[in-house]
Design a protein around this motif. Structure first.
Motif, PDB file in Angstrom:
ATOM      1  N   PRO A  88      42.693  58.112  43.307  1.00  0.00           N
ATOM      2  CA  PRO A  88      43.175  57.013  44.148  1.00  0.00           C
ATOM      3  C   PRO A  88      42.076  56.120  44.716  1.00  0.00           C
ATOM      4  N   GLN A  89      40.825  56.285  44.279  1.00  0.00           N
ATOM      5  CA  GLN A  89      39.730  55.548  44.908  1.00  0.00           C
ATOM      6  C   GLN A  89      39.857  54.034  44.721  1.00  0.00           C
ATOM      7  N   ALA A  90      40.253  53.595  43.522  1.00  0.00           N
ATOM      8  CA  ALA A  90      40.321  52.159  43.225  1.00  0.00           C
ATOM      9  C   ALA A  90      41.650  51.576  43.675  1.00  0.00           C
ATOM     10  N   LYS A  91      41.599  50.409  44.265  1.00  0.00           N
ATOM     11  CA  LYS A  91      42.797  49.703  44.704  1.00  0.00           C
ATOM     12  C   LYS A  91      42.799  48.301  44.103  1.00  0.00           C
ATOM     13  N   LEU A  92      43.869  47.982  43.389  1.00  0.00           N
ATOM     14  CA  LEU A  92      44.028  46.627  42.867  1.00  0.00           C
ATOM     15  C   LEU A  92      44.606  45.773  43.989  1.00  0.00           C
ATOM     16  N   ILE A  93      43.791  44.901  44.548  1.00  0.00           N
ATOM     17  CA  ILE A  93      44.194  44.128  45.724  1.00  0.00           C
ATOM     18  C   ILE A  93      45.067  42.939  45.330  1.00  0.00           C
ATOM     19  N   SER A  94      44.672  42.250  44.272  1.00  0.00           N
ATOM     20  CA  SER A  94      45.454  41.091  43.832  1.00  0.00           C
ATOM     21  C   SER A  94      45.099  40.770  42.392  1.00  0.00           C
ATOM     22  N   GLY A  95      45.884  39.881  41.796  1.00  0.00           N
ATOM     23  CA  GLY A  95      45.555  39.381  40.476  1.00  0.00           C
ATOM     24  C   GLY A  95      46.584  39.715  39.414  1.00  0.00           C
ATOM     25  N   GLU A  96      46.414  39.060  38.286  1.00  0.00           N
ATOM     26  CA  GLU A  96      47.274  39.261  37.131  1.00  0.00           C
ATOM     27  C   GLU A  96      46.395  39.311  35.885  1.00  0.00           C
ATOM     28  N   ILE A  97      46.776  40.141  34.925  1.00  0.00           N
ATOM     29  CA  ILE A  97      46.089  40.210  33.641  1.00  0.00           C
ATOM     30  C   ILE A  97      47.130  40.039  32.548  1.00  0.00           C
ATOM     31  N   PHE A  98      47.075  38.892  31.871  1.00  0.00           N
ATOM     32  CA  PHE A  98      48.054  38.585  30.837  1.00  0.00           C
ATOM     33  C   PHE A  98      47.458  38.870  29.460  1.00  0.00           C
ATOM     34  N   TYR A  99      48.133  39.726  28.725  1.00  0.00           N
ATOM     35  CA  TYR A  99      47.790  39.968  27.326  1.00  0.00           C
ATOM     36  C   TYR A  99      48.947  39.435  26.485  1.00  0.00           C
ATOM     37  N   ARG A 100      48.669  38.379  25.724  1.00  0.00           N
ATOM     38  CA  ARG A 100      49.710  37.699  24.948  1.00  0.00           C
ATOM     39  C   ARG A 100      50.914  37.353  25.822  1.00  0.00           C
ATOM     40  N   ASN A 149      45.145  31.740  23.825  1.00  0.00           N
ATOM     41  CA  ASN A 149      44.528  32.761  24.672  1.00  0.00           C
ATOM     42  C   ASN A 149      45.108  34.136  24.361  1.00  0.00           C
ATOM     43  N   LEU A 150      44.222  35.070  24.044  1.00  0.00           N
ATOM     44  CA  LEU A 150      44.654  36.439  23.824  1.00  0.00           C
ATOM     45  C   LEU A 150      44.784  37.174  25.152  1.00  0.00           C
ATOM     46  N   LEU A 151      43.835  36.899  26.057  1.00  0.00           N
ATOM     47  CA  LEU A 151      43.815  37.568  27.364  1.00  0.00           C
ATOM     48  C   LEU A 151      43.468  36.552  28.434  1.00  0.00           C
ATOM     49  N   GLU A 152      44.147  36.640  29.556  1.00  0.00           N
ATOM     50  CA  GLU A 152      43.831  35.769  30.695  1.00  0.00           C
ATOM     51  C   GLU A 152      43.887  36.581  31.983  1.00  0.00           C
ATOM     52  N   ILE A 153      42.773  36.566  32.712  1.00  0.00           N
ATOM     53  CA  ILE A 153      42.677  37.252  34.004  1.00  0.00           C
ATOM     54  C   ILE A 153      42.736  36.193  35.098  1.00  0.00           C
ATOM     55  N   ARG A 154      43.623  36.398  36.059  1.00  0.00           N
ATOM     56  CA  ARG A 154      43.797  35.422  37.137  1.00  0.00           C
ATOM     57  C   ARG A 154      43.605  36.098  38.490  1.00  0.00           C
ATOM     58  N   ASN A 155      42.615  35.615  39.248  1.00  0.00           N
ATOM     59  CA  ASN A 155      42.401  36.025  40.637  1.00  0.00           C
ATOM     60  C   ASN A 155      42.384  37.541  40.818  1.00  0.00           C
ATOM     61  N   LEU A 156      41.650  38.237  39.949  1.00  0.00           N
ATOM     62  CA  LEU A 156      41.600  39.695  40.014  1.00  0.00           C
ATOM     63  C   LEU A 156      40.660  40.138  41.131  1.00  0.00           C
ATOM     64  N   ALA A 157      41.156  41.012  41.997  1.00  0.00           N
ATOM     65  CA  ALA A 157      40.351  41.587  43.071  1.00  0.00           C
ATOM     66  C   ALA A 157      40.578  43.095  43.096  1.00  0.00           C
ATOM     67  N   VAL A 158      39.472  43.853  43.080  1.00  0.00           N
ATOM     68  CA  VAL A 158      39.539  45.321  43.068  1.00  0.00           C
ATOM     69  C   VAL A 158      38.591  45.865  44.127  1.00  0.00           C
ATOM     70  N   GLU A 159      39.070  46.846  44.869  1.00  0.00           N
ATOM     71  CA  GLU A 159      38.240  47.518  45.860  1.00  0.00           C
ATOM     72  C   GLU A 159      38.235  49.017  45.586  1.00  0.00           C
ATOM     73  N   TYR A 160      37.136  49.660  46.017  1.00  0.00           N
ATOM     74  CA  TYR A 160      37.066  51.121  45.982  1.00  0.00           C
ATOM     75  C   TYR A 160      37.035  51.615  47.420  1.00  0.00           C
ATOM     76  N   HIS A 161      37.851  52.626  47.695  1.00  0.00           N
ATOM     77  CA  HIS A 161      37.928  53.172  49.051  1.00  0.00           C
ATOM     78  C   HIS A 161      37.425  54.614  49.056  1.00  0.00           C
TER      79      HIS A 161
END
Length: 324
Positions: free
Chosen positions: A62-74, A4-16
């Protein structure tokens, strides 16, 4: 994660905003293997571009908020890197082709300089060597090096897109994020750009995440597909699995809205209704109010991922053994 080159886990993003809270991406899971091309498809507002911007870490602040998750690159969580560390990856190891070539280029800088600037930033080389490599990149995407000193307004839309692709590929990235790279182009130029991207991908062994509305491009260009709806991936699998056995009602609706030469149907069957309001998403399954097979349970229970075939995942409570 060996391959796996990239793995996204449980990513949640909101805009306020001052007036609302927009649920753009809701617990996305996605894996990209070395050399793989994955297509992300779905209607406008499904969260496709937000996923790509999250990977690049260029969400609006500041509009975007990373609520949860992980992004693994290598195997490294890039969300925990400092901005200085991320700059070494962004444009070098992970690059992005933006949706609109008209706005992706600086109108007051020569196109060759914009490519050379990227090369020099990530490589310890002289300006002369960076310019030479920029000329080589222009030639690689089919633009004569003599146009190095021209400005973006002197190029057509298709040529601008080629310049943007040259910029993205200038440092031989391992992962290329292509955000609807052919949307602004006519059909002929679209085919040329896709053929060029395919040949460059094979030459450089680049992994590609292709964001598009066009299922025809997905069938021709991608290895795997992820179908997004209301900030969720509702179905993912290989191109063969998605096209031979579409299993989520939304995926079936997308295919039903496409014209077919082998069909006698006189009218298409579009997905009824509209995308839900991202500030007030429906309870249970996000698609239940547009789904022809919805039950009362669909409005109450959020579906889990179901593996209907090896590697073929569907987010639907009615998905069993490859059928809905």
């Amino acid at each position: 994660m060996a391959d796996n080159l990239l793995e996204i886990r449980n990513l949640a993003v909101e805009y306020h905003t001052d007036d609302a809270q927009i649920y753009a991406v809701n617990n996305i899971n996605l894996t990209v293997r070395q050399g793989e091309t994955i297509g992300i498809v779905g209607e406008t507002g499904a969260g496709k571009t937000t996923i790509a911007k999250s990977i690049m870490r260029i969400l609006p602040n500041p509009q975007a908020k990373l609520i949860s998750g992980e992004i693994f690159y290598r195997d490294e969580n890039i969300l925990k890197l400092s901005e200085k560390e991320m700059r070494r990856i962004r444009g070098n190891k992970i690059a992005m082709i933006f949706q609109d070539p008209m706005t992706a280029l600086n109108p007051i800088e020569k196109v060759g300089f914009q490519i050379a600037e990227t090369i020099k930033l990530h490589n310890k080389i002289s300006s002369v060597e960076a310019e030479k490599r920029a000329c080589d990149m222009l030639e690689m995407v089919g633009i004569p090096m003599e146009r190095f000193s021209e400005y973006p307004h002197q190029f057509s839309g298709g040529m601008k897109q080629r310049v943007v692709i040259a910029m993205a590929l200038a440092c031989n990235p391992e992962l290329l994020l292509a955000d609807e790279p052919t949307t602004a182009l006519d059909v002929t130029i679209q085919a040329q750009v896709l053929d060029m991207m395919r040949s460059l991908k094979e030459k450089l062994n680049t992994s590609v995440v292709l964001i598009t509305h066009d299922l025809g491009i997905v069938a021709d260009f991608c290895d795997t597909v992820a179908v997004t709806y209301a900030g969720e991936i509702v179905e993912r699998g290989t191109v063969e699995q998605l096209f031979d056995n579409p299993s989520h009602p939304y995926t079936l609706g997308l295919f039903g809205s496409l014209p077919r030469l082998d069909s006698t149907e006189r009218r298409l069957k579009p997905v009824r209704g509209l995308m839900p309001d991202p500030t007030n998403l429906p309870s249970g399954c996000r698609f239940h109010d547009r789904c022809p097979d919805a039950t009362d349970k669909c409005a109450e229970v959020a579906p889990e991922d179901v593996e209907v075939a090896p590697g073929h995942i569907v987010k639907c409570i009615n998905a069993v053994g490859g059928a809905v």
